[in-house]
Scaffold this motif. Structure first.
Motif, PDB file in Angstrom:
ATOM      1  N   HIS A 267       0.818  -1.210   0.000  1.00 47.60           N
ATOM      2  CA  HIS A 267       0.000   0.000   0.000  1.00 47.60           C
ATOM      3  C   HIS A 267       0.852   1.262   0.000  1.00 47.60           C
ATOM      4  N   ASP A 268       0.271   2.331  -0.538  1.00 50.66           N
ATOM      5  CA  ASP A 268       0.857   3.668  -0.418  1.00 50.66           C
ATOM      6  C   ASP A 268       0.334   4.277   0.894  1.00 50.66           C
ATOM      7  N   ILE A 269       0.603   5.555   1.138  1.00 55.27           N
ATOM      8  CA  ILE A 269       0.257   6.182   2.426  1.00 55.27           C
ATOM      9  C   ILE A 269      -1.268   6.244   2.624  1.00 55.27           C
ATOM     10  N   PRO A 270      -1.719   6.334   3.891  1.00 51.56           N
ATOM     11  CA  PRO A 270      -3.166   6.394   4.179  1.00 51.56           C
ATOM     12  C   PRO A 270      -3.841   7.555   3.425  1.00 51.56           C
ATOM     13  N   ASP A 271      -5.068   7.300   3.002  1.00 52.76           N
ATOM     14  CA  ASP A 271      -5.909   8.287   2.306  1.00 52.76           C
ATOM     15  C   ASP A 271      -5.428   8.631   0.895  1.00 52.76           C
ATOM     16  N   SER A 272      -4.430   7.906   0.402  1.00 54.71           N
ATOM     17  CA  SER A 272      -4.047   8.104  -0.996  1.00 54.71           C
ATOM     18  C   SER A 272      -4.860   7.151  -1.875  1.00 54.71           C
ATOM     19  N   PHE A 273      -4.763   7.361  -3.182  1.00 52.37           N
ATOM     20  CA  PHE A 273      -5.424   6.473  -4.139  1.00 52.37           C
ATOM     21  C   PHE A 273      -4.398   6.029  -5.174  1.00 52.37           C
ATOM     22  N   VAL A 274      -4.442   4.740  -5.506  1.00 47.58           N
ATOM     23  CA  VAL A 274      -3.516   4.159  -6.479  1.00 47.58           C
ATOM     24  C   VAL A 274      -4.337   3.541  -7.608  1.00 47.58           C
ATOM     25  N   SER A 275      -3.948   3.814  -8.864  1.00 47.81           N
ATOM     26  CA  SER A 275      -4.574   3.130 -10.011  1.00 47.81           C
ATOM     27  C   SER A 275      -3.536   2.255 -10.692  1.00 47.81           C
ATOM     28  N   GLN A 276      -4.017   1.249 -11.418  1.00 46.04           N
ATOM     29  CA  GLN A 276      -3.126   0.285 -12.091  1.00 46.04           C
ATOM     30  C   GLN A 276      -3.738  -0.116 -13.430  1.00 46.04           C
ATOM     31  N   ALA A 277      -2.865  -0.350 -14.407  1.00 47.83           N
ATOM     32  CA  ALA A 277      -3.289  -0.966 -15.668  1.00 47.83           C
ATOM     33  C   ALA A 277      -2.193  -1.931 -16.074  1.00 47.83           C
ATOM     34  N   GLU A 278      -2.572  -3.058 -16.649  1.00 49.43           N
ATOM     35  CA  GLU A 278      -1.560  -4.063 -17.001  1.00 49.43           C
ATOM     36  C   GLU A 278      -1.994  -4.889 -18.214  1.00 49.43           C
ATOM     37  N   HIS A 279      -1.022  -5.119 -19.104  1.00 52.21           N
ATOM     38  CA  HIS A 279      -1.203  -6.072 -20.199  1.00 52.21           C
ATOM     39  C   HIS A 279       0.029  -6.955 -20.301  1.00 52.21           C
ATOM     40  N   THR A 280      -0.178  -8.149 -20.897  1.00 54.55           N
ATOM     41  CA  THR A 280       0.918  -9.055 -21.234  1.00 54.55           C
ATOM     42  C   THR A 280       1.158  -8.971 -22.740  1.00 54.55           C
ATOM     43  N   LEU A 281       2.415  -9.003 -23.147  1.00 57.56           N
ATOM     44  CA  LEU A 281       2.718  -8.906 -24.580  1.00 57.56           C
ATOM     45  C   LEU A 281       3.877  -9.819 -24.978  1.00 57.56           C
TER      46      LEU A 281
END
Ligand code: CO
Length: 293
Positions: A267-281
């Protein structure tokens, strides 16, 4: 393509299934829906197609970036405002497709776009001869242009048969050098964008483990855990997948004796928001083929 046809077909099949199931699973992330039900339904879709999971479905909330999944009997519910990362790995004949997306139950659209845009920009730059460090620079620039931070201590990774962490490592920030990308390499690119510090830490809670040594165990609960772990061939499994009681003590013993490796929630710090995107190639002679899109 310098890859064996049978291997290539397995990667493509795993990719197509992962894409389909990821979107169906993400569709179950709705305000008021239960996490455990969503995770079990999504994992079941993979099995129903005759494939296996390369790792337990990761579902990580808000400031968590990765490695969370439903606990046994988990009562967490998706709520208004949540930012939910769903990361799925599909295994066909040992070949892996790894893909993730972020579901926004709040007003995080620009943050979601930052990781998705970084992924697209990096994919567009993949070809033989480019370095992993150059891909990291593209990811970092794309995320920072939008006013967020990339997560510096999480990376994309090469994939090999029954191996989730092969060469090359693909950083999410600029780096001098790094692996030189070659035709036939298979890897996942997974940018994370955050409103927090850009460095993730390990939580105390662990839901996901993998077996790293083949020694027997004496405790009945440890034996039950190894019955789940062993057929995974070193790939991760969830605490939730182990039946019976006293699982906690068995897990602690197996970690202490060096038989299991734990993957704490990140996790990042409290009250932060994290987004993610992922592909395999798969890297081709003049670019790449994305298997999970
Ligand atoms: Co991955």
């Amino acid at each position: 393509m310098i890859m064996d046809d049978v291997v290539y077909d397995a990667y493509r099949e795993a990719g197509a299934l992962a894409r389909k199931v990821l979107h169906q699973g993400a569709g179950l992330v709705k305000e008021g829906a239960g996490l455990l039900e969503m995770v079990e339904a999504t994992e079941a879709m993979v099995m129903e197609e005759g494939a296996l999971l390369a790792f337990p479905l990761n579902v990580s909330f808000n400031e968590a970036a990765a490695h969370d999944t439903a606990m046994p009997g988990d009562e967490r519910v998706f709520s208004r405002g949540d930012l939910i990362k769903v990361d799925l790995g599909v295994l066909i004949d040992g070949y892996i497709a790894d893909t993730a997306m972020t579901v926004d139950l709040g007003d995080h659209a620009p943050l979601v776009e930052a990781s998705a845009g970084a992924l697209e920009a990096a994919i567009a730059a993949v070809r033989p001869g480019v370095t992993a460090g150059e891909l990291g620079a593209i990811i970092q620039a794309t995320i920072e242009e939008r006013g967020y931070r990339p997560v510096a201590n999480l990376t994309g990774h090469g994939l090999d048969r029954y191996n989730l962490h092969a060469r090359p490592t693909i950083p999410n920030v600029a780096m001098s050098g790094g692996a030189v990308i070659e035709e036939g390499m298979v890897f996942a690119i997974e940018p994370f964008a955050t409103t927090g510090s850009g460095r993730i830490s390990e939580a105390a809670r662990v839901e996901i483990y993998r077996q790293i040594a083949a020694r027997p165990a004496r405790l009945p609960s440890a034996k039950r855990i190894l019955e789940v772990a062993r057929p995974r061939r070193g790939l991760p499994f969830a605490r939730r997948w182990v039946p019976g009681d006293k699982v906690e003590i068995g897990l602690a013993t197996l970690v202490r004796t060096g038989i299991l490796h734990p993957f704490p929630v990140l996790h990042d710090i409290p009250d932060s928001f994290v987004s993610q995107a992922e592909h395999t190639l798969i890297v081709t002679a003049d670019g790449c083929e994305v298997t999970t899109r």
